[in-house]
Design an enzyme around this catalytic site. Structure first.
Site, PDB file in Angstrom:
ATOM      1  N   GLY A  45       0.773  -1.247   0.000  1.00 36.88           N
ATOM      2  CA  GLY A  45       0.000   0.000   0.000  1.00 36.88           C
ATOM      3  C   GLY A  45       0.798   1.286   0.000  1.00 36.88           C
ATOM      4  O   GLY A  45       0.315   2.317  -0.448  1.00 36.88           O
ATOM      5  N   GLU A 100       4.256   3.703   5.924  1.00 33.19           N
ATOM      6  CA  GLU A 100       3.037   2.902   5.800  1.00 33.19           C
ATOM      7  C   GLU A 100       1.949   3.747   5.138  1.00 33.19           C
ATOM      8  O   GLU A 100       1.953   4.968   5.237  1.00 33.19           O
ATOM      9  CB  GLU A 100       2.635   2.449   7.217  1.00 33.19           C
ATOM     10  N   ASP A 101       1.021   3.091   4.460  1.00 33.23           N
ATOM     11  CA  ASP A 101      -0.068   3.826   3.824  1.00 33.23           C
ATOM     12  C   ASP A 101      -1.072   4.357   4.858  1.00 33.23           C
ATOM     13  O   ASP A 101      -1.466   5.505   4.821  1.00 33.23           O
ATOM     14  CB  ASP A 101      -0.790   2.952   2.773  1.00 33.23           C
ATOM     15  N   ASP A 104      -4.541   1.697  10.980  1.00 30.26           N
ATOM     16  CA  ASP A 104      -5.938   1.439  11.315  1.00 30.26           C
ATOM     17  C   ASP A 104      -5.959   1.003  12.781  1.00 30.26           C
ATOM     18  O   ASP A 104      -5.941   1.840  13.677  1.00 30.26           O
ATOM     19  CB  ASP A 104      -6.437   0.366  10.337  1.00 30.26           C
ATOM     20  N   PHE A 153     -13.775   3.481   4.425  1.00 33.17           N
ATOM     21  CA  PHE A 153     -12.856   2.651   3.648  1.00 33.17           C
ATOM     22  C   PHE A 153     -12.367   3.433   2.447  1.00 33.17           C
ATOM     23  O   PHE A 153     -13.151   3.824   1.585  1.00 33.17           O
ATOM     24  CB  PHE A 153     -13.478   1.321   3.226  1.00 33.17           C
ATOM     25  N   ASP A 160      -5.738  -0.203  -1.605  1.00 34.98           N
ATOM     26  CA  ASP A 160      -6.558  -1.087  -2.441  1.00 34.98           C
ATOM     27  C   ASP A 160      -7.834  -1.543  -1.747  1.00 34.98           C
ATOM     28  O   ASP A 160      -7.976  -1.471  -0.525  1.00 34.98           O
ATOM     29  CB  ASP A 160      -5.761  -2.347  -2.795  1.00 34.98           C
ATOM     30  N   ARG A 166      -5.316   0.734  -6.673  1.00 32.38           N
ATOM     31  CA  ARG A 166      -4.058   1.274  -6.134  1.00 32.38           C
ATOM     32  C   ARG A 166      -3.488   2.394  -6.994  1.00 32.38           C
ATOM     33  O   ARG A 166      -2.773   3.263  -6.516  1.00 32.38           O
ATOM     34  CB  ARG A 166      -2.994   0.177  -6.018  1.00 32.38           C
TER      35      ARG A 166
HETATM   36  P1  IMP Z   1      -3.705  -2.275  11.056  1.00 28.87           P
HETATM   37  O1  IMP Z   1      -3.271  -0.892  11.456  1.00 28.87           O
HETATM   38  O2  IMP Z   1      -2.809  -3.354  11.600  1.00 28.87           O
HETATM   39  O3  IMP Z   1      -5.143  -2.531  11.394  1.00 28.87           O
HETATM   40  O4  IMP Z   1      -3.602  -2.482   9.502  1.00 28.87           O
HETATM   41  C1  IMP Z   1      -3.480  -1.438   8.616  1.00 28.87           C
HETATM   42  C2  IMP Z   1      -3.561  -2.021   7.230  1.00 28.87           C
HETATM   43  O5  IMP Z   1      -4.925  -2.325   6.908  1.00 28.87           O
HETATM   44  C3  IMP Z   1      -3.114  -1.018   6.200  1.00 28.87           C
HETATM   45  O6  IMP Z   1      -1.742  -1.127   5.909  1.00 28.87           O
HETATM   46  C4  IMP Z   1      -3.982  -1.360   5.005  1.00 28.87           C
HETATM   47  O7  IMP Z   1      -3.358  -2.365   4.236  1.00 28.87           O
HETATM   48  C5  IMP Z   1      -5.249  -1.912   5.594  1.00 28.87           C
HETATM   49  N1  IMP Z   1      -6.317  -0.895   5.650  1.00 28.87           N
HETATM   50  C6  IMP Z   1      -6.874  -0.351   6.751  1.00 28.87           C
HETATM   51  N2  IMP Z   1      -7.819   0.560   6.436  1.00 28.87           N
HETATM   52  C7  IMP Z   1      -7.850   0.601   5.082  1.00 28.87           C
HETATM   53  C8  IMP Z   1      -8.636   1.382   4.131  1.00 28.87           C
HETATM   54  O8  IMP Z   1      -9.492   2.223   4.462  1.00 28.87           O
HETATM   55  N3  IMP Z   1      -8.358   1.156   2.828  1.00 28.87           N
HETATM   56  C9  IMP Z   1      -7.438   0.255   2.394  1.00 28.87           C
HETATM   57  N4  IMP Z   1      -6.683  -0.468   3.237  1.00 28.87           N
HETATM   58  C10 IMP Z   1      -6.894  -0.302   4.573  1.00 28.87           C
HETATM   59 MG    MG Z   2      -0.858  -2.120   4.032  1.00 30.25          MG
END
Ligand code: IMP
Ligand code: MG
Length: 181
Positions: A45, A100-101, A104, A153, A160, A166
């Site tokens: 991402g 990181e993108d 979350d 989202f 993606d 992407r």
């Molecule tokens: P977390 O912080 O461990 O929950 O994971 C974060 C990852 O979840 C990111 O690197 C994305 O790959 C994916 N993700 C979370 N929210 C979104 C969204 O709104 N769109 C696309 N990918 C997301």
């Molecule tokens: Mg990711």
């Protein structure tokens, strides 16, 4: 455009992204003046954000790539992370910036940061384009954040849904009908 039916609205335009990414790069360049940091992109991402950010830095940097996934809740307490692709570089004694993108729950980055520190990195900072702060579960925050966003989202600029979107040049909110059908 092929996404006309899939994008509910544009959240961040190409221009807004460029302006903020350049500001982040300026701040990071200032903070790491005189250093040679290792920038690790978390695939997939972050690839668009990463390449824009790095080209705007006024620093010598080493680039590297990792692909990881957390084990969900358990990773937050254990710091365990599943590595699909590891970095090539030895992080011992290095200043590392993880790009990181989006953060979350934070579980992935929490585990990854602990892993890099455990391997002997001198410092580990996190740079995330987007931050869904209201969703945070793990005890972690990014050192550099592009935009704090609502719990929607989003897709585009590297992000993606089922590997699609992407390559969109903006960040958009995905229509619910796309993932609820
Ligand atoms: P977390 O912080 O461990 O929950 O994971 C974060 C990852 O979840 C990111 O690197 C994305 O790959 C994916 N993700 C979370 N929210 C979104 C969204 O709104 N769109 C696309 N990918 C997301
Ligand atoms: Mg990711």
């Amino acid at each position: 455009m092929y996404t006309e039916n899939d994008v509910q609205s544009v959240m961040l335009t190409t221009e807004q992204l460029a302006e903020r990414v350049n500001a982040l790069a300026e701040q990071i360049s200032e903070d790491y003046k005189g250093e040679y940091p290792l920038f690790i992109a978390v695939l997939k991402g972050s690839f668009v954000f990463y390449s824009d950010l790095l080209r705007a830095l006024s620093l010598p940097v080493q680039v590297d790539f990792m692909s990881v996934s957390s084990y969900g809740e358990r990773a937050a307490s254990s710091g365990r992370v599943k590595i699909m692709k590891d970095a090539d570089a030895d992080v011992r004694g290095r200043h590392v910036v993880v790009v990181e993108d989006i953060i979350d729950t934070g579980n992935t980055l929490y585990a990854l940061k602990n892993l890099l520190l455990h391997r002997g990195a001198k410092s580990v900072k996190i740079c995330a384009l987007l931050d869904k702060a209201s969703r945070r579960a793990a005890d972690i925050s990014a050192d550099y954040v592009g935009f704090e966003i609502e719990d929607e989202f989003v897709i585009g600029y590297g992000l993606d849904y089922a590997e699609r979107y992407r390559n969109l040049p903006f960040v958009g909110i995905l229509k619910r009908s796309v993932y609820e059908k």
